[in-house]
Motif scaffolding. Structure first.
Motif, PDB file in Angstrom:
ATOM      1  N   ALA A   1      -7.173   5.003  -3.070  1.00 60.03           N
ATOM      2  CA  ALA A   1      -6.566   6.019  -3.933  1.00 60.03           C
ATOM      3  C   ALA A   1      -5.054   5.909  -3.881  1.00 60.03           C
ATOM      4  O   ALA A   1      -4.373   6.027  -4.904  1.00 60.03           O
ATOM      5  CB  ALA A   1      -7.001   7.416  -3.492  1.00 60.03           C
ATOM      6  N   GLY A   2      -4.540   5.645  -2.704  1.00 59.81           N
ATOM      7  CA  GLY A   2      -3.103   5.505  -2.553  1.00 59.81           C
ATOM      8  C   GLY A   2      -2.574   4.309  -3.330  1.00 59.81           C
ATOM      9  O   GLY A   2      -1.470   4.335  -3.850  1.00 59.81           O
ATOM     10  N   TRP A   3      -3.412   3.284  -3.438  1.00 63.88           N
ATOM     11  CA  TRP A   3      -2.978   2.110  -4.188  1.00 63.88           C
ATOM     12  C   TRP A   3      -2.736   2.469  -5.647  1.00 63.88           C
ATOM     13  O   TRP A   3      -1.816   1.984  -6.282  1.00 63.88           O
ATOM     14  CB  TRP A   3      -4.035   1.011  -4.080  1.00 63.88           C
ATOM     15  CG  TRP A   3      -3.519  -0.316  -4.550  1.00 63.88           C
ATOM     16  CD1 TRP A   3      -2.823  -1.225  -3.812  1.00 63.88           C
ATOM     17  CD2 TRP A   3      -3.613  -0.848  -5.876  1.00 63.88           C
ATOM     18  NE1 TRP A   3      -2.483  -2.289  -4.600  1.00 63.88           N
ATOM     19  CE2 TRP A   3      -2.959  -2.091  -5.867  1.00 63.88           C
ATOM     20  CE3 TRP A   3      -4.196  -0.407  -7.061  1.00 63.88           C
ATOM     21  CZ2 TRP A   3      -2.856  -2.890  -6.993  1.00 63.88           C
ATOM     22  CZ3 TRP A   3      -4.098  -1.191  -8.194  1.00 63.88           C
ATOM     23  CH2 TRP A   3      -3.438  -2.435  -8.158  1.00 63.88           C
TER      24      TRP A   3
ATOM     25  N   CYS B   1       0.178  11.765  -7.209  1.00 58.31           N
ATOM     26  CA  CYS B   1       1.231  10.825  -6.766  1.00 58.31           C
ATOM     27  C   CYS B   1       1.955  11.402  -5.554  1.00 58.31           C
ATOM     28  O   CYS B   1       2.192  10.705  -4.572  1.00 58.31           O
ATOM     29  CB  CYS B   1       2.238  10.577  -7.887  1.00 58.31           C
ATOM     30  SG  CYS B   1       1.632   9.524  -9.211  1.00 58.31           S
ATOM     31  N   ASN B   2       2.276  12.694  -5.624  1.00 54.52           N
ATOM     32  CA  ASN B   2       3.032  13.326  -4.542  1.00 54.52           C
ATOM     33  C   ASN B   2       2.238  13.394  -3.249  1.00 54.52           C
ATOM     34  O   ASN B   2       2.726  13.018  -2.187  1.00 54.52           O
ATOM     35  CB  ASN B   2       3.460  14.736  -4.945  1.00 54.52           C
ATOM     36  CG  ASN B   2       4.663  14.722  -5.858  1.00 54.52           C
ATOM     37  OD1 ASN B   2       5.317  13.697  -6.014  1.00 54.52           O
ATOM     38  ND2 ASN B   2       4.935  15.849  -6.484  1.00 54.52           N
TER      39      ASN B   2
ATOM     40  N   SER C   1       4.463   5.756  -9.462  1.00 51.51           N
ATOM     41  CA  SER C   1       4.682   6.814 -10.445  1.00 51.51           C
ATOM     42  C   SER C   1       5.496   6.313 -11.639  1.00 51.51           C
ATOM     43  O   SER C   1       5.335   6.810 -12.751  1.00 51.51           O
ATOM     44  CB  SER C   1       5.384   8.003  -9.784  1.00 51.51           C
ATOM     45  OG  SER C   1       6.561   7.593  -9.144  1.00 51.51           O
ATOM     46  N   VAL C   2       6.344   5.304 -11.410  1.00 53.52           N
ATOM     47  CA  VAL C   2       7.127   4.753 -12.514  1.00 53.52           C
ATOM     48  C   VAL C   2       6.197   4.057 -13.508  1.00 53.52           C
ATOM     49  O   VAL C   2       6.332   4.186 -14.730  1.00 53.52           O
ATOM     50  CB  VAL C   2       8.201   3.775 -11.980  1.00 53.52           C
ATOM     51  CG1 VAL C   2       8.957   3.131 -13.130  1.00 53.52           C
ATOM     52  CG2 VAL C   2       9.164   4.490 -11.056  1.00 53.52           C
ATOM     53  N   VAL C   3       5.215   3.321 -12.974  1.00 50.90           N
ATOM     54  CA  VAL C   3       4.251   2.642 -13.840  1.00 50.90           C
ATOM     55  C   VAL C   3       3.425   3.671 -14.615  1.00 50.90           C
ATOM     56  O   VAL C   3       3.201   3.540 -15.816  1.00 50.90           O
ATOM     57  CB  VAL C   3       3.334   1.730 -12.996  1.00 50.90           C
ATOM     58  CG1 VAL C   3       2.329   1.020 -13.881  1.00 50.90           C
ATOM     59  CG2 VAL C   3       4.175   0.722 -12.223  1.00 50.90           C
ATOM     60  N   TRP C   4       2.979   4.718 -13.910  1.00 48.49           N
ATOM     61  CA  TRP C   4       2.244   5.805 -14.574  1.00 48.49           C
ATOM     62  C   TRP C   4       3.074   6.399 -15.703  1.00 48.49           C
ATOM     63  O   TRP C   4       2.583   6.655 -16.803  1.00 48.49           O
ATOM     64  CB  TRP C   4       1.934   6.922 -13.568  1.00 48.49           C
ATOM     65  CG  TRP C   4       0.682   6.723 -12.791  1.00 48.49           C
ATOM     66  CD1 TRP C   4       0.576   6.180 -11.553  1.00 48.49           C
ATOM     67  CD2 TRP C   4      -0.650   7.084 -13.178  1.00 48.49           C
ATOM     68  NE1 TRP C   4      -0.717   6.176 -11.149  1.00 48.49           N
ATOM     69  CE2 TRP C   4      -1.489   6.726 -12.130  1.00 48.49           C
ATOM     70  CE3 TRP C   4      -1.183   7.670 -14.325  1.00 48.49           C
ATOM     71  CZ2 TRP C   4      -2.868   6.940 -12.184  1.00 48.49           C
ATOM     72  CZ3 TRP C   4      -2.555   7.888 -14.377  1.00 48.49           C
ATOM     73  CH2 TRP C   4      -3.380   7.511 -13.319  1.00 48.49           C
ATOM     74  N   TRP C   5       4.329   6.626 -15.408  1.00 47.59           N
ATOM     75  CA  TRP C   5       5.232   7.257 -16.378  1.00 47.59           C
ATOM     76  C   TRP C   5       5.320   6.432 -17.658  1.00 47.59           C
ATOM     77  O   TRP C   5       5.131   6.926 -18.765  1.00 47.59           O
ATOM     78  CB  TRP C   5       6.620   7.411 -15.719  1.00 47.59           C
ATOM     79  CG  TRP C   5       7.712   7.924 -16.583  1.00 47.59           C
ATOM     80  CD1 TRP C   5       7.609   8.873 -17.562  1.00 47.59           C
ATOM     81  CD2 TRP C   5       9.079   7.525 -16.554  1.00 47.59           C
ATOM     82  NE1 TRP C   5       8.836   9.089 -18.120  1.00 47.59           N
ATOM     83  CE2 TRP C   5       9.758   8.274 -17.526  1.00 47.59           C
ATOM     84  CE3 TRP C   5       9.800   6.608 -15.791  1.00 47.59           C
ATOM     85  CZ2 TRP C   5      11.125   8.144 -17.764  1.00 47.59           C
ATOM     86  CZ3 TRP C   5      11.162   6.483 -16.015  1.00 47.59           C
ATOM     87  CH2 TRP C   5      11.813   7.233 -16.991  1.00 47.59           C
TER      88      TRP C   5
ATOM     89  N   GLY D   1       0.823  -1.195   0.000  1.00 51.70           N
ATOM     90  CA  GLY D   1       0.000   0.000   0.000  1.00 51.70           C
ATOM     91  C   GLY D   1       0.855   1.241   0.000  1.00 51.70           C
ATOM     92  O   GLY D   1       2.077   1.166   0.083  1.00 51.70           O
ATOM     93  N   PRO D   2       0.205   2.396  -0.109  1.00 49.66           N
ATOM     94  CA  PRO D   2       0.948   3.648  -0.164  1.00 49.66           C
ATOM     95  C   PRO D   2       1.537   4.005   1.184  1.00 49.66           C
ATOM     96  O   PRO D   2       0.961   3.682   2.213  1.00 49.66           O
ATOM     97  CB  PRO D   2      -0.114   4.655  -0.549  1.00 49.66           C
ATOM     98  CG  PRO D   2      -1.380   4.070  -0.004  1.00 49.66           C
ATOM     99  CD  PRO D   2      -1.228   2.596  -0.103  1.00 49.66           C
ATOM    100  N   GLY D   3       2.660   4.642   1.144  1.00 45.16           N
ATOM    101  CA  GLY D   3       3.204   5.240   2.358  1.00 45.16           C
ATOM    102  C   GLY D   3       3.665   4.234   3.382  1.00 45.16           C
ATOM    103  O   GLY D   3       4.800   4.272   3.805  1.00 45.16           O
ATOM    104  N   ALA D   4       2.789   3.315   3.739  1.00 50.12           N
ATOM    105  CA  ALA D   4       3.096   2.386   4.818  1.00 50.12           C
ATOM    106  C   ALA D   4       4.424   1.674   4.574  1.00 50.12           C
ATOM    107  O   ALA D   4       5.294   1.667   5.426  1.00 50.12           O
ATOM    108  CB  ALA D   4       1.987   1.356   4.956  1.00 50.12           C
ATOM    109  N   ASP D   5       4.556   1.148   3.350  1.00 46.84           N
ATOM    110  CA  ASP D   5       5.788   0.515   2.916  1.00 46.84           C
ATOM    111  C   ASP D   5       6.286  -0.590   3.829  1.00 46.84           C
ATOM    112  O   ASP D   5       5.688  -1.648   3.896  1.00 46.84           O
ATOM    113  CB  ASP D   5       6.878   1.554   2.686  1.00 46.84           C
ATOM    114  CG  ASP D   5       6.622   2.340   1.412  1.00 46.84           C
ATOM    115  OD1 ASP D   5       7.402   3.194   1.078  1.00 46.84           O
ATOM    116  OD2 ASP D   5       5.598   2.052   0.762  1.00 46.84           O
ATOM    117  N   VAL D   6       7.352  -0.347   4.563  1.00 48.36           N
ATOM    118  CA  VAL D   6       7.978  -1.433   5.310  1.00 48.36           C
ATOM    119  C   VAL D   6       7.381  -1.584   6.696  1.00 48.36           C
ATOM    120  O   VAL D   6       7.193  -0.608   7.405  1.00 48.36           O
ATOM    121  CB  VAL D   6       9.477  -1.158   5.514  1.00 48.36           C
ATOM    122  CG1 VAL D   6      10.297  -2.050   4.647  1.00 48.36           C
ATOM    123  CG2 VAL D   6       9.780   0.288   5.328  1.00 48.36           C
ATOM    124  N   PRO D   7       7.132  -2.807   7.098  1.00 46.14           N
ATOM    125  CA  PRO D   7       6.767  -2.995   8.496  1.00 46.14           C
ATOM    126  C   PRO D   7       8.015  -2.820   9.354  1.00 46.14           C
ATOM    127  O   PRO D   7       9.000  -3.522   9.162  1.00 46.14           O
ATOM    128  CB  PRO D   7       6.266  -4.441   8.540  1.00 46.14           C
ATOM    129  CG  PRO D   7       6.868  -5.104   7.338  1.00 46.14           C
ATOM    130  CD  PRO D   7       7.209  -4.050   6.335  1.00 46.14           C
TER     131      PRO D   7
END
Lengths: 318, 350
Positions: B178-180, B258-259, B196-200, A16-22
């Motif tokens: 949305a973040g996904w 993305c940002n 963002s790389v995939v979007w690009w 998921g976004p942001g969370a990244d690494v546990p």
């Protein structure tokens, strides 16, 4: 390349976004070990006088301890996050990060921690430091430094201060002004552009001419302080000028009596101490500060102490 | 994208001489940047250990991606003969609209994203409409929007939040889904690839197809090359240019989204100055400042050079004081190489 990546998206574990690494909960991820390289990643723009002193501090510590110190900086939080990722990819032995925008840096900092790199945060981000897994923080609480500056102005009998903000997007600057102007019902803030000294001086002058009751100007940057001193002189205002941060102009102005005081956050320590802390951690698993931030300021420089400091400012360590 | 499509470019068409493979390659606008990219890639691969490591690759791809998304849209616009100086600030404006609606108005992230998209498209359409309506250079018109947006960004943010940044979108509803889309990461082995790389890559493919394979793509070359001629043969000039301005605004929205979803916060002064990087990437990629010639893939490669150089210098552990010097030399050489190829290409065509 697109199908490969698209396929990768489906096959590989998608986080998921942001969370990244546990990040492990116990927060003792790193063992003692070799200590050869440190990356310092700050949010200062290259060429900034303040950050130059931090960089000097870090490099001096590196020299003293026989460690390679690489200094990089980017004002944009996204760019800064990428520089941290870059340091992780280099597998440095320690990381020093200034967190003006903690939220944006969180995934990158936590990733460094998870990769086994001890992190020390500096300058800003005190509240988030431990939560992100850093082993310590070195800095000055901007709010309390602002409050201390405000208290000094009150001691000097100032009733109506003007706080000059020199950088539109700077959170620390807003905090300093907020702290200093606390308790002043009639304080005003003024926005100027640090990259345009002529405009900065003209605007401060304009503000002083527009309101003759302003009796103190507080600037948050040493370069702007010099502009404020000139603006006060030109507008024939009786306002006193005080500032955050030092440079040789500020030193001269204090000597000449044109500047009341300067709040010095001794940022040399913010470069020097983290490298030492990382060394202690790597060699001996020591944590400095006992879970609290190490405060580097506020120290005050005024007509009484200026002579002792002057030479140090000139050599780029104060 | 075969060489035959170069006929649709405004430059003099090939005179029927059978070109060799080398000559066919040389007339491609992106050839200079492709060579430059190979050079930069090999250089940093050789002198640093980390540049080619999975973590390292992920880092410079990440750096290139948001720049690339903007650069391909800016390249389309430049081929169409216009500039957009508001493109950099747009990435912050869209992020701020999304963040203010989601964090301060308590909206779900999705409708907030939709409103910021509409906002971006409206600004883009306004830019295009004003340029076409007044006949003023787009440089001036979008300079105006650039300044106006910068002011709005800071003014509104301070007014609503009392500070200069908006953060806290992680706890808004709809953030996860949305973040996904905009900010998830994919682990390919050790490398962590950002969304963002995939979007690009996806947007580059789409934009390249549109430019080289559709009627709209021909219109873009036509309005950027010989405007009166395009008008005379019935190309909908106004519509084409407005759509191009809306495209850069759309790209600004993608990058802004993305940002904000990745970094969970946005600073009011973010994005200022980036517009020049987009134009530089497009120019390194073979776009002419005068319009009518250029390539989407070239612009994407231009962004890649930027990302590789920017992170490669850090990997090489060079003193970052010299970074801008290196970048300047790199860009000048890329443009000079491009120029040499272009001259050669013109000889080939004759």
């Amino acid at each position: 390349m697109l199908p490969v990546l698209a396929g990768g998206m489906v096959l590989a574990a998608c986080s998921g976004p942001g969370a990244d690494v546990p990040v492990p909960n116990d927060r003792t991820p790193v063992a003692a070990g070799k200590f050869e390289s440190v990356a310092v990643v700050t949010h200062g723009t290259p060429g900034d006088a303040f950050w130059n002193v931090v960089q000097n501090g870090a490099q001096a510590a590196g020299k003293d301890l026989g460690v390679r110190v690489d200094y990089n900086s980017a004002g944009d939080p996204g760019q800064q996050a990428k520089l941290i990722d870059n340091a992780v990819a280099q597998r440095v032995d320690g990381l020093v990060v200034s967190m003006a925008n903690p939220d944006a840096l969180r995934p990158s900092v936590e990733r460094a921690v998870a990769a086994g790199i001890p992190v020390v945060t500096i300058n800003s981000g005190e509240a988030e430091s431990a939560r992100f897994g850093a082993i310590g923080h070195v800095g000055q609480s901007e709010r309390s430094a602002g409050e201390a500056a405000g208290a000094r102005l009150r001691q000097a009998g100032k009733a109506k201060p003007l706080c000059v903000i020199h950088e539109a997007g700077n959170v620390g600057a807003a905090e300093r002004c907020g702290g200093a102007m606390q308790g002043y019902g009639n304080a005003t803030t003024l926005q100027v552009d640090i990259n345009n000294p002529t405009d900065a001086q003209a605007r401060i002058k304009g503000a002083l001419e527009a309101d003759r009751s302003i009796d103190a100007v507080l600037t948050l940057n040493s370069q702007i302080a010099a502009r404020a001193v000139a603006a006060v002189r030109e507008s024939r205002s009786a306002a006193a000028v005080a500032t955050f941060d030092l440079n040789s102009d500020v030193v001269d102005a204090i000597r000449a009596g044109a500047l009341l005081f300067a709040v010095d956050q001794q940022q040399y320590e913010q470069g020097y101490l983290p490298v030492t802390m990382l060394r202690l951690y790597r060699a001996n698993l020591n944590a400095v500060g006992g879970g609290r931030a190490v405060q580097t300021g506020p120290a005050f420089v005024d007509s009484g102490t200026v002579d002792a400091i002057a030479g140090l400012v000139a050599q780029g360590t104060r | 994208m075969s060489a035959s499509t170069t006929v649709s470019e405004a430059a003099p068409p090939a005179s029927g001489v059978r070109s060799s493979l080398v000559n066919r390659l040389i007339v491609r606008p992106e050839i200079g940047s492709a060579l430059g990219a190979v050079l930069v890639f090999v250089f940093f691969s050789v002198i640093t250990e980390e540049f080619l490591s999975p973590l390292g690759v992920a880092t410079w791809l990440d750096d290139a991606s948001t720049l690339g998304i903007m650069a391909i849209a800016v390249a389309l616009l430049m081929i169409g003969g216009e500039f957009d100086l508001s493109a950099g600030v747009m990435t912050a404006s869209t992020a701020l609209v999304t963040a203010l609606l989601a964090v301060h108005a308590g909206w779900n992230v999705w409708p907030a994203l939709l409103v910021s998209l509409l906002f971006a498209l409206a600004v883009g359409a306004f830019n295009g409409w004003l340029v076409m309506r007044t006949g003023l250079p787009s440089f001036i018109v979008t300079l105006g929007t650039f300044l106006a947006l910068q002011g709005i960004n800071l003014g509104v943010t301070r007014l609503v939040t009392d500070t200069v940044q908006v953060s806290g979108i992680r706890s808004s509803s709809g953030y996860d889904s949305a973040g996904w889309i905009f900010a998830s990461t994919t682990d390919l082995g050790e490398a962590r690839i950002q969304a963002s790389v995939v979007w690009w890559i996806a947007l580059t493919a789409i934009a390249a197809l549109v430019l080289m394979r559709t009627r709209f793509g021909n219109w873009v070359f036509a309005v950027g090359g010989v405007l009166p001629g395009a008008r005379a043969v019935g190309v909908p000039v106004v519509r084409t240019k407005i759509v191009l301005f809306m495209t850069t605004a759309f790209a600004g929205w993608v990058v802004g989204s993305c940002n904000i979803l990745r970094f969970a916060g946005v600073q009011a002064n973010q994005g200022v100055g980036l517009e020049f990087q987009y134009i530089i990437a497009a120019v390194v990629g073979g776009c002419l400042l005068t319009g009518g010639f250029g390539s989407v893939v070239g612009a994407a490669i231009g962004a890649l050079i930027f990302g590789m150089a920017r992170q490669g210098i850090v990997f090489a552990r060079w003193d970052s004081d010299w970074f801008m010097l290196f970048l300047g030399v790199l860009l000048l050489s890329a443009v000079l190489v491009n120029n040499a190829f272009k001259k050669r290409a013109e000889r080939v065509r004759r």
